[in-house]
Design an enzyme around this catalytic site. Sequence first.
Site: not given
Ligand code: GUN
Ligand code: ZN
Length: 491
Positions: A97, A132, A200, A283, A285, A288
Amino acid sequence: MQKSWDPMPITFEVLEKDIAGRVGRLKAGSRTVRTPLLLPVINPHLQPVSPAEMKAMGAEGIITNAYIFSRSSEFRDQALSRGLHDLLGFDGLVMTDSGSFQLSVYGDVAITNRETLEFQQAIGSDIQVPLDIPTPPDADRARTEKELAVTLARLREAREILGPDAPLAGPVQGGIFEDLREKAGRDVGEIGFSFCPIGAVVPLMESYRYRDLVRVVMAAKRGIPPSACVHLFGAGHPAMFALAVAMGCDVFDSAAYALYAKDRRYLTTSGSYRLDELAELPCACRVCREYTAQELRESEDSVRLLSLHNLAVSFAEMSTIRQAITDGVLWELVDDRCRSHPQLLRGYRELLNFSGQLASGDRVSKRRFFYRGTETCSRTEVITYQEALSRLPLGESVLIAMDGAFQDGYDTVLLFKPPFGPYHPALHETFPIGQSEIPDWDAPMVSRGCDGIRILIAANPGARFTVVSRPEWYDLVSRELPGIEVSHGNV
Ligand code: GUN
Ligand code: ZN
């Protein structure tokens, strides 16, 4: 900057479908992964579970934040010299990201679109994200439009900087404005993105606004090309994966496993529990089975162990979802998951309001259709079935025998199965009539079936209809079909 490889475009192939959910194959660079896919978020500064351990648990990809690497004296040079895969010890898909999330939290970031893109490329990220702007849901229309325009300009710039084949994600913004989300989805597709995160939405999920989430995602999906892979940014709670997949989201990224663990919370597909309230660990896993609830609570390693459990639950849910899609029983799974919280139920009911939009893309035939109450009446299969009713060839006199008793003297005799409605006896083994299981009739399903009768009547103005009800449903059926000859049946 020297490019050491020819970029390959991101490709996405749909293998199986159910509702708008897909089982698919996503290729980015030299990596191929199965979707629906969960990318655990890796924070290099604070990582309770290593990427290699995640790989061993079944993680085919991870996501990390290029901004953190670019700002870290400890990691920046290493990431540049060794590359991200080597540095993280992970040879699966690594998405990065851009720093946009920091932008949404702190209001500003000390990096430009070009800088983050060139950095992400230089450290060898498999999927790179431009800078963004995540517009929050409380932003007004003017601000949302302005920020969306900036986002789209940055996506175009990203294509110009890195080229048409670069493995770029094209985030879809637009706040809570459905028309802007739809337009953004269309624009992002037209700019040439085949991997489209919906952005978002974290504030919506954090405040349990699942109905708004459904509206926003369904709007974005109307614009995004159906062939594109869709990532729901920041979605990490396993209770909502099935709902999101049903809308056509293919990729998720989750820090929830670690954030909840830090908060001593234990994830399940039906919500989360405080570790301190658990007497049992329900669970299968490894954690657990190896620990009792008390041992886990008292362990010095409880955050890491909880993270391992939370991840295991999340990966298992992805497998459950992929299997449900393959079997054509995703609605049943969504119905299961969304009953665990009233806000999820609200989201599910909102999704059912979009059954018309969803029906056209849904698969034609499924393994089964289980009736699970009123919500079932609005499922895509019912919509699709009733649409087809208007094309059913009929004679001049038509008997609809709800009681199942054939009578002579009619050109066409139809039977009745709620919530679908009338059906030709020759179709009683075909989907959905033959594969649907319903309990004793209830009022919502009978009413819904009567909608089918009305569609049939409207499409055949020249025909004469007689309906024989089951006696116990006579009052409801005659109310539903005013002006139609309805009799009690076996009287
Ligand atoms: N991580 C959570 N929401 C967003 C987003 O709207 N844009 C980006 N780039 N990363 C995110
Ligand atoms: Zn578990």
